[in-house]
Design an enzyme around this catalytic site. Structure first.
Site, PDB file in Angstrom:
ATOM      1  CG  ASP A   1      -1.997   0.636   1.257  1.00  0.00           C
ATOM      2  OD1 ASP A   1      -1.592   1.846   0.920  1.00  0.00           O
ATOM      3  OD2 ASP A   1      -2.956   1.202   1.688  1.00  0.00           O
ATOM      4  CG  HIS A   2       0.689   4.488  -3.211  1.00  0.00           C
ATOM      5  ND1 HIS A   2      -0.450   3.567  -4.151  1.00  0.00           N
ATOM      6  CD2 HIS A   2       0.602   5.662  -3.111  1.00  0.00           C
ATOM      7  CE1 HIS A   2      -1.372   5.230  -3.940  1.00  0.00           C
ATOM      8  NE2 HIS A   2      -0.079   5.765  -3.325  1.00  0.00           N
TER       9      HIS A   2
ATOM     10  CD  GLU B   1      -7.881   9.908  -6.259  1.00  0.00           C
ATOM     11  OE1 GLU B   1      -7.370   9.617  -7.084  1.00  0.00           O
ATOM     12  OE2 GLU B   1      -9.480   9.464  -6.346  1.00  0.00           O
TER      13      GLU B   1
ATOM     14  CG  HIS C   1      -4.313   3.941  -0.219  1.00  0.00           C
ATOM     15  ND1 HIS C   1      -2.998   3.333  -0.714  1.00  0.00           N
ATOM     16  CD2 HIS C   1      -4.866   4.383  -2.026  1.00  0.00           C
ATOM     17  CE1 HIS C   1      -3.639   3.046  -1.604  1.00  0.00           C
ATOM     18  NE2 HIS C   1      -3.761   3.926  -2.960  1.00  0.00           N
TER      19      HIS C   1
END
Length: 476
Positions: A170-171, A209, A233
């Site tokens: 999970d970046h 976003e 996230h």
């Protein structure tokens, strides 16, 4: 697992993620001397190309997505690269890949392919000696669309790799400020004694976003905001905010505490969730189409979701966690806001006190701000005039000489070094999906349809009401 990888295999090496994130991250690590001298990187994908063509491909990606001052001796990095074309549905390519990797090397595999290809990929790796005890595998999301499909993927991977050699990425966990959240809580006596229901009124987590569908039309309409952003996230951020202090900073201790939080999430009522879908509007003064126009048809897929979550344990009983995320919002922002409770009694007659607030900014800028009440300078007033003032810790200012990293740098380095601390364990993934599936089942039972909102706004008005019913305003 602590053996350092000597070969890194990149599946999907010609894809968008590789170009934007993986190859630039590896080049940056190499420029700082963080990759072992003997590390070889083998790219593989369906595209037919040779080693020199792949190196030219990598050079173009690095020059486009990595600042010049971070590239170092790029020629040395490019010499680490080789390429092996591979169609995962046929065995031939795996035989050639195994020959290219060679024997008796510690291998790390980064799997960035469609979930439908996971099973044949794992089978091909296992059949050609690339899933032995000297190999570990990293999985890029999406890991399923619900609990059932996620279990099927995990079962396929577990058939060849034990959990100790599986790295689910999970970046967000690679971002500096997310890791700093752990340091903030557990390295400072100032915060941890106050980090509970007695002193915290509520917590907000926002992921906004400005973009619409872009190139993700097919995937996104089948997923929606809940599965695309909340399931991974946002629930990982929530778990880090809410977890108990781990016994030590190691993979099992940290992940043990996170999964306890995820399992303690209370099932939502219908009134505790809001879904939305954007219509045409304006972003940064420029007109943008609505979701239905971009998609070319009507759809019930949510592009916005707001939730009021509760964690049923002693530390957080009665503290709401407000989560919201959406596309075509006014700002690209990811932040965690911890609202402390009001002081129990004000001695300042006539002064309007504001509760302390900790804002942890994750993107686009990484910073930490603590708002405090302070006296306004001057002697002309009767009594004392107070005002809210911020204490800012801007990461570039706090650590001069350190540059902003790509989140994948930390995670790729940990994969190469065999450190699972910032990766997600299977029981975490399944606890996340169990909660998400229950929300979606509730929506279906209530026949909930997304409320419309204009692109460039903060979502439907019902999302504002979700918080304001409790006397809470979203941080904007």
């Amino acid at each position: 697992m602590t053996d350092k990888a000597q070969t890194l295999i990149l599946f999907g090496a010609t894809g968008d993620l590789s170009q934007r994130m993986l190859l630039p991250s590896l080049c940056a690590l190499d420029a700082e001397g963080l990759l072992g001298d003997d590390l070889q990187i083998v790219g593989t994908a369906r595209s037919e190309m040779g080693d020199s063509e792949f190196r030219n491909f990598a050079r173009a990606a690095i020059e486009k997505f990595l600042p010049a001052h971070r590239r170092g001796g790029m020629a040395d990095f490019l010499n680490r690269l080789s390429y092996s074309p591979l169609d995962v549905t046929t065995p031939k390519g795996f035989t050639e890949l195994a020959a290219k990797v060679g024997k008796d090397r510690q291998v790390a595999i980064f799997l960035s392919t469609a979930p439908s290809l996971f099973e044949p990929t794992i089978a091909g790796l296992a059949a050609n000696g690339l899933a032995a005890s000297n190999a570990r595998i990293c999985l890029e999301k999406p890991l399923g669309t619900d609990l059932e499909s996620s279990c099927a993927i995990n079962d396929a991977v577990a058939s060849a790799f034990p959990e100790s050699r599986i790295f689910r990425i999970d970046h967000y966990l690679g971002k500096e400020t997310v890791q700093n959240l752990i340091a903030l809580r557990f390295a400072n006596i100032l915060f941890e004694p106050l980090w509970n229901a007695q002193h915290i009124d509520h917590v907000q987590i926002t992921v906004g976003e400005t973009v619409g569908l872009e190139s993700r039309v097919d995937f996104y309409d089948g997923a929606g905001a809940l599965r695309d952003m909340v399931q991974n996230h946002m629930l990982q951020l929530l778990a880090l905010v809410a977890m108990e202090p781990p016994g030590s900073f190691d993979a099992n201790s940290v992940r043990d505490e996170k999964v306890k939080v995820l399992r303690a999430l209370r099932q939502l009522t219908d009134a505790e969730s809001v879904t939305g879908q954007y219509r045409k509007g304006a972003i940064d003064g420029q007109p943008v189409p609505g979701y239905d126009e971009e998609l070319g048809k009507n759809s019930n897929t949510e592009t916005f979701v707001a939730l009021k979550a509760h964690i049923d344990n002693w530390r957080w009983q009665g503290v709401p966690f407000y989560l919201r995320t959406g596309k075509r919002l006014p700002e690209r922002v990811t932040e965690i806001i911890v609202h402390f409770r009001d002081v129990p009694h004000s001695i300042f007659t006539g002064a309007r006190l504001k509760a302390n607030k900790l804002v942890i900014g994750i993107q686009p800028e990484e910073n930490i701000t603590l708002s405090l009440m302070a006296k306004v300078p001057g002697i002309e007033h009767e009594g004392m005039t107070l005002r809210e003032v911020p204490l800012n810790i801007a990461m570039p200012d706090a650590f001069t000489g350190k540059h902003k990293r790509i989140a994948y740098e930390r995670l790729l380095l940990d994969l190469i070094n065999g450190d699972q601390t910032l990766f997600v364990r299977r029981d975490e993934v399944e606890a996340q999906w169990k909660w998400i599936d229950a929300i979606r089942a509730g929506w279906e039972a209530e026949e909930k349809e997304p409320k419309t909102y204009s692109a460039g706004s903060w979502g439907p008005s019902a999302a504002i009401a979700l918080a304001e019913r409790d006397g809470v305003s979203w941080h904007e």
